[in-house]
Design an enzyme around this catalytic site. Sequence first.
Site, PDB file in Angstrom:
ATOM      1  N   LEU A 164      -8.495 -41.177  41.958  1.00  0.00           N
ATOM      2  CA  LEU A 164      -7.522 -40.104  42.186  1.00  0.00           C
ATOM      3  C   LEU A 164      -8.020 -38.848  41.471  1.00  0.00           C
ATOM      4  O   LEU A 164      -8.309 -38.892  40.270  1.00  0.00           O
ATOM      5  CB  LEU A 164      -6.151 -40.510  41.622  1.00  0.00           C
ATOM      6  CG  LEU A 164      -5.106 -39.388  41.490  1.00  0.00           C
ATOM      7  CD1 LEU A 164      -4.714 -38.823  42.853  1.00  0.00           C
ATOM      8  CD2 LEU A 164      -3.852 -39.908  40.750  1.00  0.00           C
ATOM      9  N   CYS A 168      -7.678 -31.044  42.686  1.00  0.00           N
ATOM     10  CA  CYS A 168      -9.059 -31.263  43.168  1.00  0.00           C
ATOM     11  C   CYS A 168      -9.774 -29.983  43.558  1.00  0.00           C
ATOM     12  O   CYS A 168     -10.944 -30.023  43.944  1.00  0.00           O
ATOM     13  CB  CYS A 168      -9.041 -32.221  44.348  1.00  0.00           C
ATOM     14  SG  CYS A 168      -8.143 -31.551  45.771  1.00  0.00           S
ATOM     15  N   SER A 191      -2.968 -25.631  46.523  1.00  0.00           N
ATOM     16  CA  SER A 191      -3.442 -24.416  47.200  1.00  0.00           C
ATOM     17  C   SER A 191      -3.825 -24.705  48.653  1.00  0.00           C
ATOM     18  O   SER A 191      -4.712 -25.519  48.924  1.00  0.00           O
ATOM     19  CB  SER A 191      -4.646 -23.851  46.428  1.00  0.00           C
ATOM     20  OG  SER A 191      -5.429 -23.022  47.260  1.00  0.00           O
ATOM     21  N   GLU A 193      -5.346 -22.678  50.715  1.00  0.00           N
ATOM     22  CA  GLU A 193      -6.697 -22.182  50.989  1.00  0.00           C
ATOM     23  C   GLU A 193      -7.748 -23.189  50.518  1.00  0.00           C
ATOM     24  O   GLU A 193      -8.735 -23.441  51.204  1.00  0.00           O
ATOM     25  CB  GLU A 193      -6.933 -20.840  50.285  1.00  0.00           C
ATOM     26  CG  GLU A 193      -6.125 -19.699  50.853  1.00  0.00           C
ATOM     27  CD  GLU A 193      -6.568 -19.336  52.265  1.00  0.00           C
ATOM     28  OE1 GLU A 193      -7.776 -19.209  52.477  1.00  0.00           O
ATOM     29  OE2 GLU A 193      -5.700 -19.213  53.143  1.00  0.00           O
ATOM     30  N   GLN A 194      -7.520 -23.735  49.324  1.00  0.00           N
ATOM     31  CA  GLN A 194      -8.457 -24.739  48.807  1.00  0.00           C
ATOM     32  C   GLN A 194      -8.488 -25.945  49.732  1.00  0.00           C
ATOM     33  O   GLN A 194      -9.550 -26.478  50.063  1.00  0.00           O
ATOM     34  CB  GLN A 194      -8.031 -25.200  47.404  1.00  0.00           C
ATOM     35  CG  GLN A 194      -8.285 -24.191  46.319  1.00  0.00           C
ATOM     36  CD  GLN A 194      -8.014 -24.748  44.934  1.00  0.00           C
ATOM     37  OE1 GLN A 194      -7.160 -25.614  44.750  1.00  0.00           O
ATOM     38  NE2 GLN A 194      -8.737 -24.247  43.947  1.00  0.00           N
ATOM     39  N   CYS A 358     -12.472 -14.389  29.021  1.00  0.00           N
ATOM     40  CA  CYS A 358     -12.379 -15.809  28.660  1.00  0.00           C
ATOM     41  C   CYS A 358     -13.699 -16.307  28.082  1.00  0.00           C
ATOM     42  O   CYS A 358     -13.705 -17.144  27.180  1.00  0.00           O
ATOM     43  CB  CYS A 358     -11.940 -16.656  29.854  1.00  0.00           C
ATOM     44  SG  CYS A 358     -10.180 -16.461  30.170  1.00  0.00           S
TER      45      CYS A 358
HETATM   46  C1  SAM Z   1      -8.867 -24.677  37.820  1.00  0.00           C
HETATM   47  S1  SAM Z   1      -8.562 -25.530  39.311  1.00  0.00           S
HETATM   48  C2  SAM Z   1      -9.673 -26.894  39.081  1.00  0.00           C
HETATM   49  C3  SAM Z   1     -10.129 -27.471  40.366  1.00  0.00           C
HETATM   50  C4  SAM Z   1     -11.113 -28.623  40.277  1.00  0.00           C
HETATM   51  N1  SAM Z   1     -10.606 -29.716  39.506  1.00  0.00           N
HETATM   52  C5  SAM Z   1     -12.451 -28.154  39.755  1.00  0.00           C
HETATM   53  O1  SAM Z   1     -12.835 -28.538  38.650  1.00  0.00           O
HETATM   54  O2  SAM Z   1     -13.111 -27.395  40.451  1.00  0.00           O
HETATM   55  C6  SAM Z   1      -6.915 -26.249  39.088  1.00  0.00           C
HETATM   56  C7  SAM Z   1      -6.447 -27.115  40.216  1.00  0.00           C
HETATM   57  O3  SAM Z   1      -5.195 -27.722  39.850  1.00  0.00           O
HETATM   58  C8  SAM Z   1      -4.336 -27.703  40.964  1.00  0.00           C
HETATM   59  N2  SAM Z   1      -2.937 -27.805  40.501  1.00  0.00           N
HETATM   60  C9  SAM Z   1      -2.303 -27.001  39.631  1.00  0.00           C
HETATM   61  N3  SAM Z   1      -1.025 -27.397  39.481  1.00  0.00           N
HETATM   62  C10 SAM Z   1      -0.851 -28.469  40.281  1.00  0.00           C
HETATM   63  C11 SAM Z   1       0.247 -29.319  40.563  1.00  0.00           C
HETATM   64  N4  SAM Z   1       1.454 -29.094  40.034  1.00  0.00           N
HETATM   65  N5  SAM Z   1       0.067 -30.372  41.408  1.00  0.00           N
HETATM   66  C12 SAM Z   1      -1.154 -30.579  41.977  1.00  0.00           C
HETATM   67  N6  SAM Z   1      -2.235 -29.808  41.753  1.00  0.00           N
HETATM   68  C13 SAM Z   1      -2.098 -28.754  40.925  1.00  0.00           C
HETATM   69  C14 SAM Z   1      -4.658 -26.386  41.654  1.00  0.00           C
HETATM   70  O4  SAM Z   1      -4.193 -26.378  42.979  1.00  0.00           O
HETATM   71  C15 SAM Z   1      -6.193 -26.384  41.531  1.00  0.00           C
HETATM   72  O5  SAM Z   1      -6.737 -27.124  42.593  1.00  0.00           O
END
Ligand code: SAM
Length: 394
Positions: A164, A168, A191, A193-194, A358
């Site tokens: 899981l 992602c 997201s 778009e993602q 950052c």
């Molecule tokens: C900084 S990105 C990291 C994406 C990926 N894990 C990577 O390392 O490239 C954060 C991810 O967390 C997801 N996210 C944030 N809050 C969420 C939630 N409540 N439920 C599911 N996904 C979530 C966002 O949609 C995004 O895909």
Amino acid sequence: MFAQLPPLLRDLKLPLRLQLWDGKEIDLGPNPTVTMTVKDPSVVSLLSRPSLDTLGTAYVEGRLELDGPILEVIRLGDALSEAVLGEEDEGAPERRSRDKATDAAAISYHYDLSNDFYRLWLDREMVYSCAYFPTGSEDLDSAQQAKLHHLCRKLRLKAGEYLLDVGCGWGGLARFAAREYGVRVFGITLSQEQLALGKERVRAEGLEGQVELKLLDYRDLPQDGRFDKVVSVGMFEHVGHANMPTYCQRLFGAVRAGGLVMNHGITARHPDGRPVGRGAGDFIDRYVFPHGELPHLATMVTELSLAGMEVVDVESLRLHYARTLEFWSSNLEANLAKAAQLVPEQALRIWRLYLAGCSHAFQKGWINLHQILASKPHDDGSHEVPWSRADLYR
Ligand SMILES: C[S@@+](CC[C@H](N)C(=O)[O-])C[C@H]1O[C@@H](n2cnc3c(N)ncnc32)[C@H](O)[C@@H]1O
């Protein structure tokens, strides 16, 4: 105007040129590397209390122009602010639980900005989290590949297992784990778009039988222990302190007994998880990651433990994230003209400051990055972590 500046600023001898609305120039030190153009007189009063938020906001609103290498802009902005305000921070704010709709809107604001924009400065897999530089001299693509391997090895992924991926992104890790480790993956994001681009890439690689990506909130994850392993990368920063117990319980409920859970994300310097000081946290909250909150490592260890997991390994990658962000920032800086075609001017200003800012924040130790590996023990107390960590570094 010079007389209006706080004496401290004049004594600092910063390599900073102030250019005024009427064409006058004031150098705060010899050989200026950055020019700050003050476009309206109201900005002068900001300079007497230059928080990172007020300076950043003036730039985002176009009342201030900043010319010079962006990392140097950030360094000088910080030096200016620190000289006047000292190590100011406001303590821990009040924490409120947030509902799914609020989180979905916050995620959409940041991640639905434009896939093509993110493609300009991320690596080829579009991994949007801290990379791993085993020797310190890798390029971004190699360092992201190394990070994905590092995570999969720590999770001891075996062919046929069900993974899981919580949060992602564009599915980089999900596709990598399916391809390189032969696992099945269920990835969730908030997201649209993602999800669209992630699915397109899964199809393009012919991985539909192994990788399923879905728009789903972590609170709605199946709770029947169907996954062998769980990974969450750069996601818990969006959860918030008040919801952290629920988040950890959902991870626990999703993984089978004996399974492993990897939490990789940004952590706060202060144990109470207060935002970064001198207004930097406020700027990030307003313009970059609305409702983002960084827990301290101790908070994450506590919450994972309270949810029933056993923390088995912790690794800090703080300087790896400083370097990752430096790559992202310099990629964006090299593509400003293209970026300007893809996102509104204000967004471009925000992202320029955020990426360079950052990098600076990780470099200075204002924030950290931790990989926390936890196990859901079997009923008899045994777990499935090897006796030594030698397998990680073969
Ligand atoms: C900084 S990105 C990291 C994406 C990926 N894990 C990577 O390392 O490239 C954060 C991810 O967390 C997801 N996210 C944030 N809050 C969420 C939630 N409540 N439920 C599911 N996904 C979530 C966002 O949609 C995004 O895909």
